[in-house]
Design a protein around this motif. Sequence first.
Motif, PDB file in Angstrom:
ATOM      1  N   ARG A  65       0.833  -1.206   0.000  1.00 29.57           N
ATOM      2  CA  ARG A  65       0.000   0.000   0.000  1.00 29.57           C
ATOM      3  C   ARG A  65       0.868   1.256   0.000  1.00 29.57           C
ATOM      4  N   HIS A  66       1.909   1.244   0.807  1.00 27.15           N
ATOM      5  CA  HIS A  66       2.805   2.390   0.880  1.00 27.15           C
ATOM      6  C   HIS A  66       3.458   2.645  -0.475  1.00 27.15           C
ATOM      7  N   ARG A  67       3.900   1.584  -1.142  1.00 27.28           N
ATOM      8  CA  ARG A  67       4.540   1.730  -2.454  1.00 27.28           C
ATOM      9  C   ARG A  67       3.578   2.302  -3.485  1.00 27.28           C
ATOM     10  N   VAL A  68       2.331   1.798  -3.499  1.00 24.72           N
ATOM     11  CA  VAL A  68       1.340   2.303  -4.454  1.00 24.72           C
ATOM     12  C   VAL A  68       1.057   3.778  -4.173  1.00 24.72           C
ATOM     13  N   SER A  69       0.876   4.127  -2.914  1.00 29.92           N
ATOM     14  CA  SER A  69       0.605   5.529  -2.558  1.00 29.92           C
ATOM     15  C   SER A  69       1.731   6.440  -3.013  1.00 29.92           C
ATOM     16  N   LYS A  70       2.961   6.021  -2.778  1.00 29.40           N
ATOM     17  CA  LYS A  70       4.109   6.858  -3.153  1.00 29.40           C
ATOM     18  C   LYS A  70       4.291   6.919  -4.665  1.00 29.40           C
ATOM     19  N   LEU A  71       3.982   5.831  -5.379  1.00 26.45           N
ATOM     20  CA  LEU A  71       4.036   5.839  -6.843  1.00 26.45           C
ATOM     21  C   LEU A  71       3.048   6.870  -7.389  1.00 26.45           C
ATOM     22  N   GLY A  74     -10.767  11.756  -1.490  1.00 21.39           N
ATOM     23  CA  GLY A  74     -12.158  11.397  -1.216  1.00 21.39           C
ATOM     24  C   GLY A  74     -12.398  10.763   0.139  1.00 21.39           C
ATOM     25  N   GLY A  75     -11.550  11.015   1.109  1.00 23.12           N
ATOM     26  CA  GLY A  75     -11.731  10.416   2.440  1.00 23.12           C
ATOM     27  C   GLY A  75     -10.564   9.522   2.802  1.00 23.12           C
ATOM     28  N   ARG A  76     -10.869   8.511   3.599  1.00 25.58           N
ATOM     29  CA  ARG A  76      -9.814   7.600   4.060  1.00 25.58           C
ATOM     30  C   ARG A  76      -9.352   6.702   2.924  1.00 25.58           C
ATOM     31  N   ALA A  77      -8.056   6.456   2.893  1.00 27.01           N
ATOM     32  CA  ALA A  77      -7.485   5.569   1.870  1.00 27.01           C
ATOM     33  C   ALA A  77      -7.734   4.110   2.238  1.00 27.01           C
ATOM     34  N   TRP A  78      -7.698   3.273   1.237  1.00 30.18           N
ATOM     35  CA  TRP A  78      -7.804   1.809   1.345  1.00 30.18           C
ATOM     36  C   TRP A  78      -9.153   1.365   1.873  1.00 30.18           C
ATOM     37  N   THR A  79     -10.185   2.072   1.406  1.00 25.66           N
ATOM     38  CA  THR A  79     -11.574   1.689   1.669  1.00 25.66           C
ATOM     39  C   THR A  79     -12.177   1.282   0.326  1.00 25.66           C
ATOM     40  N   ASP A 109     -14.406   2.938  -1.398  1.00 20.05           N
ATOM     41  CA  ASP A 109     -14.408   4.127  -2.270  1.00 20.05           C
ATOM     42  C   ASP A 109     -13.019   4.362  -2.862  1.00 20.05           C
ATOM     43  N   HIS A 110     -11.997   4.177  -2.056  1.00 13.57           N
ATOM     44  CA  HIS A 110     -10.623   4.375  -2.526  1.00 13.57           C
ATOM     45  C   HIS A 110     -10.286   3.337  -3.597  1.00 13.57           C
ATOM     46  N   GLU A 111     -10.739   2.095  -3.424  1.00 14.37           N
ATOM     47  CA  GLU A 111     -10.466   1.062  -4.435  1.00 14.37           C
ATOM     48  C   GLU A 111     -11.139   1.409  -5.759  1.00 14.37           C
ATOM     49  N   ARG A 112     -12.393   1.882  -5.697  1.00 17.32           N
ATOM     50  CA  ARG A 112     -13.075   2.275  -6.932  1.00 17.32           C
ATOM     51  C   ARG A 112     -12.316   3.427  -7.601  1.00 17.32           C
ATOM     52  N   TRP A 113     -11.848   4.384  -6.822  1.00 19.47           N
ATOM     53  CA  TRP A 113     -11.063   5.496  -7.352  1.00 19.47           C
ATOM     54  C   TRP A 113      -9.776   4.980  -8.012  1.00 19.47           C
ATOM     55  N   LEU A 114      -9.108   4.026  -7.360  1.00 14.42           N
ATOM     56  CA  LEU A 114      -7.879   3.446  -7.938  1.00 14.42           C
ATOM     57  C   LEU A 114      -8.173   2.750  -9.264  1.00 14.42           C
ATOM     58  N   ARG A 115      -9.253   1.986  -9.299  1.00 17.78           N
ATOM     59  CA  ARG A 115      -9.589   1.252 -10.518  1.00 17.78           C
ATOM     60  C   ARG A 115      -9.947   2.198 -11.674  1.00 17.78           C
ATOM     61  N   ALA A 116     -10.435   3.380 -11.346  1.00 19.92           N
ATOM     62  CA  ALA A 116     -10.789   4.360 -12.379  1.00 19.92           C
ATOM     63  C   ALA A 116      -9.559   5.038 -12.976  1.00 19.92           C
ATOM     64  N   ARG A 117      -8.434   4.929 -12.310  1.00 19.03           N
ATOM     65  CA  ARG A 117      -7.202   5.517 -12.856  1.00 19.03           C
ATOM     66  C   ARG A 117      -6.817   4.739 -14.105  1.00 19.03           C
ATOM     67  N   THR A 118      -6.384   5.412 -15.112  1.00 19.45           N
ATOM     68  CA  THR A 118      -5.997   4.754 -16.355  1.00 19.45           C
ATOM     69  C   THR A 118      -4.490   4.803 -16.519  1.00 19.45           C
ATOM     70  N   ALA A 119      -4.013   3.975 -17.392  1.00 21.23           N
ATOM     71  CA  ALA A 119      -2.579   3.949 -17.680  1.00 21.23           C
ATOM     72  C   ALA A 119      -2.114   5.281 -18.239  1.00 21.23           C
ATOM     73  N   ALA A 120      -3.003   5.976 -18.929  1.00 26.82           N
ATOM     74  CA  ALA A 120      -2.628   7.279 -19.507  1.00 26.82           C
ATOM     75  C   ALA A 120      -2.308   8.291 -18.415  1.00 26.82           C
TER      76      ALA A 120
END
Length: 185
Positions: free
Chosen positions: A131-137, A147-152, A154-165
Motif C-alpha cells: 500500500r505504501h509503495r502504491v501511494s508513493k508511486l 475522497g476520504g480515508r485511503a484503502w476503503t 471508495d478508494h479502491e473504486r477510485w484506484l480502478r478508475a485511474r488509467t494507464a494514460a
Amino acid sequence: MHARSVLGCALDGDTGEVFQRRLCPDHREIVGWLGELPGPVAVSYEAGPTGFGLARALAAAGITCEVAAPSKLIRPAGDRVKTDARDAAHLARVLHLGQVTAVTIPSASQEAARDLVRARDDCRGDLMTARHRVSKLLLRQGIVYSGGRAWTGDHERWLRARTAAELRGGLGCDAGLSGSTPSSR
C-alpha cells in the motif's frame, strides 16, 4: 541445528571424551545416535527457526532436552567466530555445567498457533508495504486521492478508475489491479 543438517556434539561427563557427528535433521536418526551414546544422555540445542519438534521427539523417547535461549548463552570473551562445531561443543560444555537457560517448550498446538500469528503478521506487513509503495508511486505522478480515508471501498473504486494514460509510462497500474499482466490481455 539447521533445516538440512545437525551437528551433534556429546561430552562424556566421566571421561571427558567428545563424540561428534553430522546428522540429517530426521528426528529418528538423531534419537538413534543418542541411543548409541553411553548414558545417561541429556541434550541441548539453541532455540531457532526449526521449532520444537525435536525437543518433543526427544521427550517422547525419554531423553532429557533443554532448548537454550540463544540470547542467554554465555560466550567466552573474544569468541566472535560462530561455527556449528564450536557452537555444539560450547552447548555440550554449558549443559554439562548446568548453565543452560532453557526456554519453555510449547505443545504442538501452541507452536502451530504461534506460527499462524507470525504468518498473519508477516502478511499484514507485506500488505502495508505494498500500500505504501502504491501511494508513493501515485504521489510521484501527482495523483492524490482526496475522497476520504485511503484503502476503503471508495478508494479502491477510485484506484480502478485511474488509467494507464494518467501514469507517466505506466501500464502496470491497470495490470496490478486486474490481476493480469500486459501479455495476458
